[in-house]
Design an enzyme around this catalytic site. Sequence first.
Site, PDB file in Angstrom:
ATOM      1  N   ASP A 156       0.819  -1.204   0.000  1.00 24.20           N
ATOM      2  CA  ASP A 156       0.000   0.000   0.000  1.00 24.20           C
ATOM      3  C   ASP A 156       0.861   1.264   0.000  1.00 24.20           C
ATOM      4  O   ASP A 156       1.890   1.322   0.672  1.00 24.20           O
ATOM      5  CB  ASP A 156      -0.863  -0.030   1.271  1.00 24.20           C
ATOM      6  CG  ASP A 156      -1.771   1.176   1.397  1.00 24.20           C
ATOM      7  OD1 ASP A 156      -2.759   1.232   0.658  1.00 24.20           O
ATOM      8  OD2 ASP A 156      -1.500   2.056   2.231  1.00 24.20           O
ATOM      9  N   GLU A 187       1.402  -0.528  -5.063  1.00 21.54           N
ATOM     10  CA  GLU A 187       0.442   0.529  -5.366  1.00 21.54           C
ATOM     11  C   GLU A 187       1.197   1.847  -5.402  1.00 21.54           C
ATOM     12  O   GLU A 187       1.628   2.358  -4.373  1.00 21.54           O
ATOM     13  CB  GLU A 187      -0.651   0.620  -4.299  1.00 21.54           C
ATOM     14  CG  GLU A 187      -1.718   1.637  -4.694  1.00 21.54           C
ATOM     15  CD  GLU A 187      -2.264   2.499  -3.558  1.00 21.54           C
ATOM     16  OE1 GLU A 187      -3.331   3.100  -3.738  1.00 21.54           O
ATOM     17  OE2 GLU A 187      -1.628   2.602  -2.496  1.00 21.54           O
TER      18      GLU A 187
HETATM   19  C1  GLC Z   1      -3.950   3.467  -0.401  1.00 19.21           C
HETATM   20  C2  GLC Z   1      -5.261   2.737  -0.309  1.00 19.21           C
HETATM   21  C3  GLC Z   1      -6.308   3.675   0.196  1.00 19.21           C
HETATM   22  C4  GLC Z   1      -5.896   4.136   1.580  1.00 19.21           C
HETATM   23  C5  GLC Z   1      -4.508   4.752   1.545  1.00 19.21           C
HETATM   24  C6  GLC Z   1      -3.958   4.918   2.916  1.00 19.21           C
HETATM   25  O1  GLC Z   1      -3.988   4.476  -1.333  1.00 19.21           O
HETATM   26  O2  GLC Z   1      -5.595   2.187  -1.552  1.00 19.21           O
HETATM   27  O3  GLC Z   1      -7.566   3.086   0.231  1.00 19.21           O
HETATM   28  O4  GLC Z   1      -6.817   5.076   2.052  1.00 19.21           O
HETATM   29  O5  GLC Z   1      -3.583   3.940   0.860  1.00 19.21           O
HETATM   30  O6  GLC Z   1      -3.595   3.668   3.459  1.00 19.21           O
END
Ligand code: GLC
Length: 568
Positions: A227, A299
């Site tokens: 993440d 991500e």
């Molecule tokens: C990422 C997740 C999102 C979350 C953020 C903080 O972007 O996809 O849903 O709010 O991280 O963890």
Amino acid sequence: MTRRYTVLLFGFLLLLNIFSDLEAQEIDWWESAALYQIYPRSFQDSDGDGVGDLNGITERLEYLKEIGITATWLSPIFESPMSDFGYDISNFTRIDPIFGTLDDFDALIAKAKDIGVKIILDFVPNHSSDECEWFKKSIRRENGYEDFYVWHDGIADNAGNRLPPSNWVSVFGGPAWTWNAERQQYYLHQFQDKQPDLNFSHPLAREHMQEVLKYWLDRGVDGFRIDAVPHIFEKINDDGTYPDEPLSGWSTDPSSYDYLDHIYTKDQYATVELLYEWRAFLKKYQSENGGETRILLAEAYSSVETLSQYFSNGTHQGAQLPMNFNLMYLNGYSTAEDVVNSAEYWMNTMWKQHQTANWVVGNHDNSRVADRMGRHKVDLLNVIVNAMPGASVTYYGEEIGMGNVPTECTPISCDSRDPERSPMQWDLQANAGFTKGDTTWLPVADDYERYNVQIERGVARSTLQIFKGMQQLKKTAAFKAFKQPGGFSYNALTQNVLQIVRAAANSEEYRVLVNMGNKVERIENLADKTMEYVLLTIHSPHNYGDKVDLSGSFYLMPYEAVVLRSRT
Ligand code: GLC
Ligand code: MG
């Protein structure tokens, strides 16, 4: 005699060469995987409390098998106050009771292994919940935890007032620094103030997070989606101060994330190196424990050049799948040329440098395809992401064409991202079969009787049937041969017609033709061959098995997508 041996040796070397070439073209499972994201709160509720859970997912694993999924990644299932619905973790090695127990998790893994669906967990290293024991220890400056998070006294203005250490803004808006009265210092949070950032320069933080990876690997997971990768490290000056970020010029609102150009809080090189460290850890784990490749998905809403670093710098390897979000920037007006340009952005760097590709259509942070691009484009996008070489990533419900569900704030949630997180639509029962309870944590779509798994299973050319058809194609030799010379090509035949060709030497060739526009398109002399229709969307006037001579005129109806096949 000698000559004969020389000839033999030569032949042997030649064979070796051919084999090593073939081997080089062999692909690992993740390279052409069909990945599927489950948002656990919304997939299947097993206990009637209106929130999805692990036993619910286990019950539905057969469905993933049915639709051809290789691996599924689960948004966070760990103990959490749920301020960001699990992205604020208070204990990284415990299952939150709302999702079930560790036994439930083990049962899920056992079933998944049994039927052959891989499980990937969400790994959220950037921050914890402020209710995490580590943060509490850090507030109290307990031994070893003093610098576990990013703390600072702040700076003084001319009048001697205390100000935050820098002008940094959080991703969700507002200052990225919050004052902690107990410790009498500011802490950094790139997301909510309930999500303090860990300090990855601190060996103990690194160690603890690596232990988290090991804990879940030992329980049998196949990898992790990491993440918020770009946000892991921040720039710190030699004297311990933090540099202000320059204005971006994109926003005039100082509390907006877009107000600043994030040169010190995003994509720092130390983050790249940390990914290499984690990948090395996974590799070591695999060499010691055997089994198939464990993978990392990253991500990162970053430039393709940066994603390329996250993948590898040539010497070290990082995340196998730095997620390609570029197709998510398309909208209702996007043409086939736009799709090609978007794909080129990725392919010119990632394919050229590393021969890797992946395509994401949606996730829990973005509007669904039916709303972002229009309902009549859902099938087209599902065809495109699965027709391109590499891995595809599908957000739950996109395979049946679910739409956003508008929401008022409920007692449980008030998040601008709620509409794309509505309960999965399984069948015609109350609450779409998502729960046996009377309520659901977010409302079920009004049109669930039209868009659900049960109905679409029985309707020819439904979104689900198209999706399944594409997964079958994705498993063919031709679709897997994308690393061989001539294995694939794509182009815009006209402004609105996209063509993707997939072929394996001496076997079949497939042509995927997609009309992104609302006009009939005619294409002359596409190829000197006759091909057979093997996949047709709802807008197509043809039948499965029909033949078409491509040396003549070839027509595509508005929003029609087809797959043609020829055998050599
Ligand atoms: C990422 C997740 C999102 C979350 C953020 C903080 O972007 O996809 O849903 O709010 O991280 O963890
Ligand atoms: Mg439940």
